[in-house]
Design an enzyme around this catalytic site. Structure first.
Site, PDB file in Angstrom:
ATOM      1  N   ARG A   1       0.841  -1.243  -0.026  1.00 48.40           N
ATOM      2  CA  ARG A   1      -0.043   0.037  -0.110  1.00 48.40           C
ATOM      3  C   ARG A   1       0.879   1.348  -0.034  1.00 48.40           C
ATOM      4  O   ARG A   1       0.514   2.340  -0.799  1.00 48.40           O
ATOM      5  CB  ARG A   1      -0.995   0.007   1.174  1.00 48.40           C
ATOM      6  CG  ARG A   1      -2.105  -1.058   0.978  1.00 48.40           C
ATOM      7  CD  ARG A   1      -3.113  -0.859   2.423  1.00 48.40           C
ATOM      8  NE  ARG A   1      -3.933   0.399   2.139  1.00 48.40           N
ATOM      9  CZ  ARG A   1      -4.629   0.720   3.100  1.00 48.40           C
ATOM     10  NH1 ARG A   1      -4.537   0.172   4.333  1.00 48.40           N
ATOM     11  NH2 ARG A   1      -5.107   2.014   3.026  1.00 48.40           N
TER      12      ARG A   1
ATOM     13  N   CYS B   1      -1.039   5.849   9.066  1.00 49.74           N
ATOM     14  CA  CYS B   1      -1.600   4.482   8.569  1.00 49.74           C
ATOM     15  C   CYS B   1      -2.764   4.981   7.454  1.00 49.74           C
ATOM     16  O   CYS B   1      -2.736   6.076   7.003  1.00 49.74           O
ATOM     17  CB  CYS B   1      -1.903   3.356   9.463  1.00 49.74           C
ATOM     18  SG  CYS B   1      -3.345   3.785  10.607  1.00 49.74           S
TER      19      CYS B   1
END
Length: 279
Positions: free
Chosen positions: A176, A234
């Site tokens: 990611r 995150c």
């Protein structure tokens, strides 16, 4: 900072008059059934803490998928869990603490510091052969008083400054960070200048935190050695709280970016970087 408690120590403390309030925080991305898992089996005495409803404010592109709750709402939830002044709290999940760390961080941010994570989570309890219960626990009301701002936080502008002038860690999975996949947020990639530091790499194979010296060595390689300010983000600031906990175990204070990538990537004026970057 005292972050962790082991299963045998928790079992002993639950049998005392000063037993901690025990919170089951089972949640993970793509699995909405944490409460059902809790009802099926949990550590005796554990109260379910709902991450979506109690540990976050309403989601929005402007604030991210899991913005910080209003402190009055968090206090109301904590009292509903039975949290009382002078009594500790222990939180656990079944994913290495990556969701339980959210309540660990929130309570400390709100001034309640006597909270720890069960190292290894529910798995460590089961491996120790300790008992489980089914059904729901309804505790007596708590009386805790909370006030926000006891742990450092940064906004999007602060995250950009950390990435350029200090250390900004991206706690998401490496793919990611590199922008190869993006299952939930508007754009793929990472904040320019951030360093890839998947929080799962803070854990051993059994879901417990790696030893202190290993964590210190890992973070030192990433530039987080205590000599510069450290920020963490995150996808939505849930697993980032776990990385803040790992840094705390290593003796390093870190600021949390609550909006995280879900907020940053929703703003078309914010730049995005892909590839390996400073990983």
């Amino acid at each position: 900072m005292d972050v962790l408690i082991e299963a045998d120590e928790l079992a002993s403390s639950l049998a005392t008059p000063d037993a901690p309030v025990l919170l089951d925080v089972r949640w993970k991305l793509g699995d909405p059934d944490g409460y059902r898992h809790y009802l099926r089996e949990h550590i005796p005495g554990a109260v379910y803490a709902d991450l979506e409803r109690e540990l976050a404010g309403p989601p929005s592109p402007a604030h991210g998928r899991h913005p910080l709750p209003v402190v009055a709402d968090l206090e109301r939830a904590a009292r509903g869990w039975g949290v009382r002044e002078g009594v500790g709290v222990v939180a656990y999940d079944d994913v290495g603490g990556t969701s339980a760390a959210r309540v660990w961080w929130l309570l400390r941010w709100a001034g309640f510091f006597h909270v720890r994570l069960l190292d290894g989570g529910l798995g460590s309890w089961k491996r120790a052969g300790l008992p489980l219960r089914a059904g729901e626990v309804r505790p007596g009301p708590g009386n805790v008083r909370l006030s926000e701002g006891r742990l450092p936080v940064i906004d999007a502008d602060g995250a950009a400054q950390y990435a350029g002038n200090a250390v900004l860690l991206d706690a998401r999975a490496a793919e990611r960070y590199r922008g190869e996949v993006e299952p939930v947020d508007p754009r793929a990639g990472h904040i320019p200048g951030a360093r890839s530091a998947p929080t799962t790499q803070n854990l051993a194979a059994d879901g417990s935190f790696r030893p202190v010296e290993e964590l210190r060595a890992r973070f030192a390689e990433l530039g987080a050695d205590g000599r510069q300010p450290v920020g963490v983000y995150c996808g939505s600031s849930v697993t980032a709280a776990h990385e803040v906990a790992a840094l705390a175990i290593a003796g390093i204070e870190a600021a949390l970016y609550p909006g995280s990538w879900s907020q940053w990537s929703s703003d078309p004026d914010r730049p995005v970087e892909t590839g390996h970057g400073r990983s």
